[in-house]
Write an enzyme that holds these catalytic residues in place. Structure first.
Site, PDB file in Angstrom:
ATOM      1  N   ASN A 176     -13.678  42.843  77.159  1.00  0.00           N
ATOM      2  CA  ASN A 176     -13.204  43.560  75.972  1.00  0.00           C
ATOM      3  C   ASN A 176     -13.663  42.824  74.731  1.00  0.00           C
ATOM      4  O   ASN A 176     -14.046  41.648  74.811  1.00  0.00           O
ATOM      5  CB  ASN A 176     -11.674  43.577  75.951  1.00  0.00           C
ATOM      6  CG  ASN A 176     -11.096  44.518  76.974  1.00  0.00           C
ATOM      7  OD1 ASN A 176     -11.618  45.593  77.201  1.00  0.00           O
ATOM      8  ND2 ASN A 176     -10.016  44.097  77.595  1.00  0.00           N
ATOM      9  N   ASP A 185      -8.588  46.310  81.826  1.00  0.00           N
ATOM     10  CA  ASP A 185      -7.733  47.205  82.600  1.00  0.00           C
ATOM     11  C   ASP A 185      -8.268  47.389  84.015  1.00  0.00           C
ATOM     12  O   ASP A 185      -7.528  47.731  84.926  1.00  0.00           O
ATOM     13  CB  ASP A 185      -7.619  48.560  81.889  1.00  0.00           C
ATOM     14  CG  ASP A 185      -6.725  48.439  80.649  1.00  0.00           C
ATOM     15  OD1 ASP A 185      -5.777  47.632  80.692  1.00  0.00           O
ATOM     16  OD2 ASP A 185      -6.999  49.126  79.639  1.00  0.00           O
ATOM     17  N   LYS A 231     -27.453  39.226  92.207  1.00  0.00           N
ATOM     18  CA  LYS A 231     -27.764  40.016  91.010  1.00  0.00           C
ATOM     19  C   LYS A 231     -28.260  41.414  91.415  1.00  0.00           C
ATOM     20  O   LYS A 231     -29.156  41.531  92.277  1.00  0.00           O
ATOM     21  CB  LYS A 231     -28.843  39.277  90.209  1.00  0.00           C
ATOM     22  CG  LYS A 231     -29.107  39.887  88.862  1.00  0.00           C
ATOM     23  CD  LYS A 231     -30.090  39.042  88.071  1.00  0.00           C
ATOM     24  CE  LYS A 231     -30.530  39.797  86.830  1.00  0.00           C
ATOM     25  NZ  LYS A 231     -31.585  39.119  86.121  1.00  0.00           N
ATOM     26  N   ASP A 276      -0.828  44.888  85.248  1.00  0.00           N
ATOM     27  CA  ASP A 276      -0.456  44.636  83.849  1.00  0.00           C
ATOM     28  C   ASP A 276       0.399  43.360  83.819  1.00  0.00           C
ATOM     29  O   ASP A 276       1.526  43.344  84.333  1.00  0.00           O
ATOM     30  CB  ASP A 276       0.317  45.838  83.284  1.00  0.00           C
ATOM     31  CG  ASP A 276       0.506  45.726  81.792  1.00  0.00           C
ATOM     32  OD1 ASP A 276       0.963  44.659  81.316  1.00  0.00           O
ATOM     33  OD2 ASP A 276       0.176  46.693  81.080  1.00  0.00           O
ATOM     34  N   PHE A 313       1.052  42.842  72.275  1.00  0.00           N
ATOM     35  CA  PHE A 313       0.167  43.230  71.172  1.00  0.00           C
ATOM     36  C   PHE A 313      -0.469  44.561  71.566  1.00  0.00           C
ATOM     37  O   PHE A 313      -0.788  44.756  72.739  1.00  0.00           O
ATOM     38  CB  PHE A 313      -0.928  42.177  70.954  1.00  0.00           C
ATOM     39  CG  PHE A 313      -0.529  41.126  69.953  1.00  0.00           C
ATOM     40  CD1 PHE A 313       0.448  40.202  70.260  1.00  0.00           C
ATOM     41  CD2 PHE A 313      -1.125  41.081  68.693  1.00  0.00           C
ATOM     42  CE1 PHE A 313       0.844  39.241  69.336  1.00  0.00           C
ATOM     43  CE2 PHE A 313      -0.745  40.124  67.759  1.00  0.00           C
ATOM     44  CZ  PHE A 313       0.233  39.205  68.075  1.00  0.00           C
ATOM     45  N   LYS A 326       4.111  52.304  74.074  1.00  0.00           N
ATOM     46  CA  LYS A 326       3.726  51.143  74.884  1.00  0.00           C
ATOM     47  C   LYS A 326       4.871  50.152  74.983  1.00  0.00           C
ATOM     48  O   LYS A 326       5.153  49.599  76.044  1.00  0.00           O
ATOM     49  CB  LYS A 326       2.504  50.480  74.217  1.00  0.00           C
ATOM     50  CG  LYS A 326       1.689  49.649  75.132  1.00  0.00           C
ATOM     51  CD  LYS A 326       0.323  49.388  74.536  1.00  0.00           C
ATOM     52  CE  LYS A 326      -0.641  50.544  74.738  1.00  0.00           C
ATOM     53  NZ  LYS A 326      -1.964  50.306  74.219  1.00  0.00           N
ATOM     54  N   LYS A 345       6.490  49.295  78.637  1.00  0.00           N
ATOM     55  CA  LYS A 345       6.402  47.947  79.206  1.00  0.00           C
ATOM     56  C   LYS A 345       7.731  47.209  79.144  1.00  0.00           C
ATOM     57  O   LYS A 345       7.818  46.060  79.569  1.00  0.00           O
ATOM     58  CB  LYS A 345       5.302  47.141  78.488  1.00  0.00           C
ATOM     59  CG  LYS A 345       3.921  47.774  78.651  1.00  0.00           C
ATOM     60  CD  LYS A 345       2.790  46.821  78.294  1.00  0.00           C
ATOM     61  CE  LYS A 345       1.471  47.578  78.233  1.00  0.00           C
ATOM     62  NZ  LYS A 345       0.305  46.759  78.511  1.00  0.00           N
TER      63      LYS A 345
HETATM   64  O1  C5P Z   1      -1.754  48.622  77.590  1.00  0.00           O
HETATM   65  P1  C5P Z   1      -2.478  47.766  76.609  1.00  0.00           P
HETATM   66  O2  C5P Z   1      -3.612  47.032  77.228  1.00  0.00           O
HETATM   67  O3  C5P Z   1      -2.881  48.417  75.345  1.00  0.00           O
HETATM   68  O4  C5P Z   1      -1.342  46.731  76.184  1.00  0.00           O
HETATM   69  C1  C5P Z   1      -1.637  45.637  75.432  1.00  0.00           C
HETATM   70  C2  C5P Z   1      -0.654  44.524  75.730  1.00  0.00           C
HETATM   71  O5  C5P Z   1      -0.473  44.370  77.131  1.00  0.00           O
HETATM   72  C3  C5P Z   1      -1.173  43.216  75.247  1.00  0.00           C
HETATM   73  O6  C5P Z   1      -0.054  42.430  74.872  1.00  0.00           O
HETATM   74  C4  C5P Z   1      -1.884  42.643  76.482  1.00  0.00           C
HETATM   75  O7  C5P Z   1      -1.960  41.239  76.443  1.00  0.00           O
HETATM   76  C5  C5P Z   1      -1.009  43.142  77.606  1.00  0.00           C
HETATM   77  N1  C5P Z   1      -1.708  43.426  78.884  1.00  0.00           N
HETATM   78  C6  C5P Z   1      -1.509  42.609  79.970  1.00  0.00           C
HETATM   79  N2  C5P Z   1      -2.124  42.894  81.167  1.00  0.00           N
HETATM   80  C7  C5P Z   1      -2.949  43.952  81.278  1.00  0.00           C
HETATM   81  C8  C5P Z   1      -3.174  44.787  80.172  1.00  0.00           C
HETATM   82  C9  C5P Z   1      -2.548  44.495  78.988  1.00  0.00           C
HETATM   83  O8  C5P Z   1      -0.758  41.629  79.869  1.00  0.00           O
HETATM   84  N3  C5P Z   1      -3.531  44.190  82.436  1.00  0.00           N
END
Ligand code: C5P
Length: 395
Positions: free
Chosen positions: A211, A279, A289, A306, A323, A337, A341
């Site tokens: 990302n 994600d 490779k 997550d 965040f 969100k 969460k």
């Molecule tokens: O769902 P999203 O990725 O937008 O959410 C962002 C928040 O979730 C951030 O705080 C990020 O660090 C956390 N996150 C996480 N594990 C993931 C995806 C996001 O801890 N697999």
């Protein structure tokens, strides 16, 4: 709501040493941080740098003589008492000796003796042999015993041509020490874990999915928490300089980050997920490779766990902060969100602001509603975020 750090009054003492030229840069940095700087120079310091230089940078006449203000009551006492901190940079071996013995034979030493409760910071700078001399070492140990903060020195090339301990701490580092000392210790005794950076999911040995995230916001949050007295663990997928006093654990993938977080989560009081976690990851990363052959290439991806939601849904979760970077409908998506969460607090920002910069704009969302934090540098925002967390925790 959080209050920005008010501007501080700094009494900057400059004593006789070649590092006196660096005091000019220190004044510039302090003034840039909105601090009110009153420079005081010893007679020897004036041999190395002119008062005019520091006057131009601080915007105030520089004080050099105990008798200049003789008609003005006990001005040296009020000067010292009015200051939020006295910083001696550079502090020569001779001036350190004077501090140890409580000498008051010039303006600066008198100010130091009369300072009352005003904190005193001393940044020694001298030749390596002078620094290592047992007399200096005894004196420096005495300063520490007297509650005076000794900052540095560091090792490196010296103006005299020798190499070793005795260089003054750089002005940026001195500013950092000072700012740290001004932070309220509202997270004392708390264990704080922060995730930062962008995870990297291997496709093959040379390619991967990641990302956009510099890691700067997460590092600023870790530094701000440390400044406020917390014991901080930073689980980082970024390559930035570790904030001082922070335990950094480097990770690469989302799975690494999850494993590391879960291994240390039981003792955390606060968990702040700033990392941009991928994600998805490859179902089967290729061991060799991948060669291009002119055909379309499909990658099979599986969703990552997550991390934040996993932590927030533990039977006894720490206080969890997320965040959310959104490109549209910021408040709506971010609040969704936060609820999905199960987070007491979420910091939302619009991604159009760009990545990798030193500034950001955040909106904090909690059970009470939204609290905008205007555009500021990331460290300032991080401090405001942590003050908000502390206030929600009843500190
Ligand atoms: O769902 P999203 O990725 O937008 O959410 C962002 C928040 O979730 C951030 O705080 C990020 O660090 C956390 N996150 C996480 N594990 C993931 C995806 C996001 O801890 N697999």
């Amino acid at each position: 709501m959080s209050i920005p750090t008010p501007s501080k009054k700094i009494l900057l003492g400059i004593t006789g040493g070649i590092a006196a030229y660096k005091a000019a840069e220190l004044v510039r940095l302090l003034v840039k941080q909105n601090m009110d700087v009153q420079a005081v120079m010893t007679a020897s310091a004036c041999q190395f740098i002119t008062p005019l230089t520091l006057q131009a940078l601080s915007g105030k006449p520089v004080l050099t003589d105990l008798w200049d203000n003789a008609g003005n009551g006990m001005s040296h006492i009020s000067l010292a008492r009015d200051a939020d901190a006295i910083v001696i940079a550079p502090a020569s071996a001779n001036f350190i000796t004077k501090l140890v013995h409580g000498a008051a034979d010039d303006l600066l030493s008198t100010l130091c003796l009369a300072r009352g409760k005003c904190p005193l910071f001393v940044a020694p700078a001298m030749n390596v042999e002078m620094w290592q001399n047992p007399a200096t070492q005894r004196n420096v140990a005495q300063l520490a015993q007297d509650g005076i903060a000794v900052l540095g020195p560091v090792s490196g090339d010296q103006a005299c041509g020798e190499v070793g301990l005795g260089r003054m701490l750089e002005p940026e580092a001195l500013l950092e020490e000072l700012e740290t000392s001004f932070q309220p210790k509202i997270l004392q005794g708390k264990n704080v874990m922060v995730t930062a950076g962008a995870t990297f999911e291997a496709i093959d040995p040379v390619r991967g999915i990641t990302n956009l995230s510099s890691g700067k916001m997460g590092y600023a949050v870790a530094r701000a928490a440390q400044e406020m007295g917390a014991t901080v663990t930073l689980v980082s997928a970024a390559c930035l300089d570790a904030p001082r006093g922070v335990n950094v654990i480097s990770v690469v993938s989302a799975q690494n980050m999850l494993d590391t977080v879960m291994a240390h989560i039981a003792k955390q009081d606060i968990f702040i997920g700033v990392a941009a976690v991928s994600d998805y990851r490859m179902t089967n990363p290729k061991p060799q490779k991948i060669k291009k052959d002119g055909n379309a290439l499909s990658l099979e991806l599986v969703q990552n766990t997550d991390i934040l939601a996993t932590v927030a849904n533990l039977p006894k979760p720490p206080f969890c902060v997320g965040f959310a970077a959104e490109s549209e409908n910021l408040l709506k998506y971010a609040e969704q969100k936060r609820r999905q969460k199960n987070l007491p607090l979420l910091a939302a920002n619009l991604v159009q602001y760009g990545f990798g910069g030193d500034e950001n704009t955040l909106i904090l969302l909690d059970e009470e509603g939204s609290h905008p934090l205007p555009t500021a540098n990331k460290l300032t925002l991080a401090r405001q975020l942590l003050q908000h967390i502390a206030s929600l925790l009843g500190k």
